[in-house]
Design an enzyme around this catalytic site. Sequence first.
Site, short mmCIF file in Angstrom:
data_model
loop_
_atom_site.label_atom_id
_atom_site.label_comp_id
_atom_site.label_asym_id
_atom_site.label_seq_id
_atom_site.Cartn_x
_atom_site.Cartn_y
_atom_site.Cartn_z
N THR A 145 1.03 4.98 0.75
CA THR A 145 0.23 5.99 1.45
C THR A 145 0.83 7.37 1.26
O THR A 145 2.05 7.51 1.11
CB THR A 145 0.20 5.72 2.96
OG1 THR A 145 1.50 5.96 3.50
CG2 THR A 145 -0.22 4.30 3.28
N VAL A 149 3.69 -1.69 3.77
CA VAL A 149 3.22 -0.31 3.64
C VAL A 149 4.40 0.57 3.24
O VAL A 149 5.50 0.45 3.79
CB VAL A 149 2.61 0.20 4.96
CG1 VAL A 149 2.40 1.71 4.92
CG2 VAL A 149 1.29 -0.52 5.25
N LYS A 150 4.14 1.43 2.27
CA LYS A 150 5.15 2.42 1.88
C LYS A 150 4.64 3.79 2.32
O LYS A 150 3.52 4.18 2.01
CB LYS A 150 5.31 2.38 0.35
CG LYS A 150 6.13 3.53 -0.20
CD LYS A 150 6.37 3.30 -1.67
CE LYS A 150 6.96 4.51 -2.33
NZ LYS A 150 7.33 4.25 -3.71
N THR A 151 5.47 4.49 3.06
CA THR A 151 5.05 5.80 3.54
C THR A 151 6.25 6.73 3.59
O THR A 151 7.32 6.39 3.08
CB THR A 151 4.33 5.65 4.90
OG1 THR A 151 3.66 6.87 5.20
CG2 THR A 151 5.28 5.31 6.05
N ALA A 166 0.86 -1.19 0.00
CA ALA A 166 0.00 0.00 0.00
C ALA A 166 0.88 1.23 0.00
O ALA A 166 1.77 1.36 0.85
CB ALA A 166 -0.88 0.01 1.25
#
Length: 263
Positions: A145, A173-175, A143
């Site tokens: 974000t 998750v990539k943030t 995901a």
Amino acid sequence: MDWGMKNRLSKIIRPKDGRTVMLAVDHGYFMGPTTGLENIEKTVKPLLRYADTLMLTRGALRNYITPDTNIPIVLRVSGGTSILNKDHLLHEGTVVDIDDAIRLNVSGVAFSILVGQSFERDTLLGMTEYINKCERYGIPVLAVTAVGRGLGKDAKYLSLASRMAAELGAHIVKTYYCDNFEHVVDTCPVPIVIAGGKKQPEQDALQMAYDALQAGASGVDMGRNIFQSTDPVGMMRAVNAVVHKKYDPKEAYDLFKEHESKK
Ligand code: 5RP
């Protein structure tokens, strides 16, 4: 988690140290011919030996990467708006069928969500529907974000967006990195990788990667800070050294300078 899912995840995040260097070159799907990616094949070829995974679009994969290239692929499967669309930037939907992702033999897929925008529901349901399909075939979903303007990219916002992505079923998750990044990592039950964001001086980008890892990130999914560097190969090697070889920012920057001086 089934064998196929675990196997693909192990191609994205190295089981040996639980870390990853993802090279992101998917920018063209909403930014067009981004500086440094005018010819993706030329840019990417010398960088791949220092990358664990290559993140890009279906069109880039088909047109710039030969099928015998030995690198696990994370395929961007969301899209639909451009950087010119100021009001709806990243109001994305599915742009690649799961069948085509499988045909392209990908190790994972990436889907962007935008928590806190009027259209958040579309992107969250879009990602969730894709996760449902991916679960059927054992394909991990990353995901993405918080790309975009006007979002408070602090630990409060990023932990909310990251936790939501994980609770909705994302496997990674990539943030963005932020102050108190430990809070983002500690409250997210799946591995987190950081995006590089806009190009900054090499020293600062290496420091950011190091700080993110110290805070518990599993690695980086970096683009512009590598391919827009004065020495992309040197920068890729230095980022790899921070992630996998425990180099501190100074040692990594020295490595970069040493390579750059020989160019
Ligand atoms: C865009 C993306 C990009 O891959 C991402 O932003 C990483 O690239 P950079 O390090 O240049 O920010 O996911 O939606």
